[in-house]
Design a protein around this motif. Structure first.
Motif, PDB file in Angstrom:
ATOM      1  N   SER A  19     -15.447 -14.338   8.613  1.00  0.00           N
ATOM      2  CA  SER A  19     -16.026 -13.778   9.837  1.00  0.00           C
ATOM      3  C   SER A  19     -14.937 -13.235  10.760  1.00  0.00           C
ATOM      4  N   GLN A  20     -13.805 -13.909  10.812  1.00  0.00           N
ATOM      5  CA  GLN A  20     -12.689 -13.417  11.629  1.00  0.00           C
ATOM      6  C   GLN A  20     -12.154 -12.101  11.061  1.00  0.00           C
ATOM      7  N   SER A  21     -11.993 -12.038   9.749  1.00  0.00           N
ATOM      8  CA  SER A  21     -11.508 -10.807   9.114  1.00  0.00           C
ATOM      9  C   SER A  21     -12.480  -9.650   9.335  1.00  0.00           C
ATOM     10  N   ILE A  33     -12.517  -5.479  11.831  1.00  0.00           N
ATOM     11  CA  ILE A  33     -12.923  -4.108  11.511  1.00  0.00           C
ATOM     12  C   ILE A  33     -14.285  -3.773  12.123  1.00  0.00           C
ATOM     13  N   GLY A  34     -14.677  -4.594  13.117  1.00  0.00           N
ATOM     14  CA  GLY A  34     -15.884  -4.294  13.872  1.00  0.00           C
ATOM     15  C   GLY A  34     -17.190  -4.756  13.240  1.00  0.00           C
ATOM     16  N   ILE A  35     -17.121  -5.618  12.257  1.00  0.00           N
ATOM     17  CA  ILE A  35     -18.339  -6.148  11.635  1.00  0.00           C
ATOM     18  C   ILE A  35     -18.514  -7.594  12.074  1.00  0.00           C
ATOM     19  N   GLU A  36     -19.680  -7.894  12.601  1.00  0.00           N
ATOM     20  CA  GLU A  36     -19.961  -9.248  13.058  1.00  0.00           C
ATOM     21  C   GLU A  36     -20.670 -10.037  11.965  1.00  0.00           C
ATOM     22  N   LEU A  37     -20.046 -11.139  11.559  1.00  0.00           N
ATOM     23  CA  LEU A  37     -20.630 -12.070  10.578  1.00  0.00           C
ATOM     24  C   LEU A  37     -20.804 -13.430  11.238  1.00  0.00           C
TER      25      LEU A  37
END
Length: 150
Positions: A58-60, A64-68
């Motif tokens: 989730s941090q990675s 790049i602007g993707i929320e997990l």
């Protein structure tokens, strides 16, 4: 007496475990993703396992602007467990070292997921290796159960 108690406890654990998708074991945790991953890592180290990496997916993704939702992966192993499996069928090396995915679902439940050793046994057409498969199966179940607080 010890054997029957062990079998009963193993059955109770398996019944409290969710099987999702072919070959995956999911165990619900009582803790947050971070705490569960920390517990898992500490237990693995106590058991003599090598932690090869811990990846915060989730941090990675956030970089790049993707929320997990919270998701971490621990890659671990021990040649005492993996080498006997590879001796039975060398192709299982593609699935080793072991991995545990600690993640939060859409209902805010936290799970520990890992590859079911019985699935790997079938996937790699392993035969005459029952003792090694059973050992890995029991170790993973016990470590996961402890990390999940069960």
């Amino acid at each position: 007496m010890k054997t029957s108690t062990f079998v009963l406890l193993t059955l109770l654990f398996v019944m409290s475990t969710v099987y999702a998708g072919e070959g995956m074991v999911n165990v619900e945790s009582m803790f947050s993703v971070e705490n569960t991953a920390n517990r898992m890592e500490n237990i693995l180290k106590e058991k003599g396992m090598t932690i090869f990496n811990r990846i915060n997916h989730s941090q990675s993704a956030g970089k790049i602007g993707i929320e997990l939702r919270d998701t971490q992966l621990i890659i671990f192993g021990n040649p005492k467990a993996g080498s006997p499996l590879m001796k039975c069928q060398q192709s299982i090396g593609i699935d080793l070292p072991q991995k545990a995915l600690i993640w939060k679902d859409e209902n805010n439940k936290v799970w520990i997921s890992y590859n079911n050793p019985r699935y790997l046994e079938k996937r790699h057409e392993i035969s005459d290796c029952e003792k090694a498969i059973a050992k890995v199966e029991n170790v993973l179940a016990n470590i996961t159960k402890s990390a999940a607080g069960k």
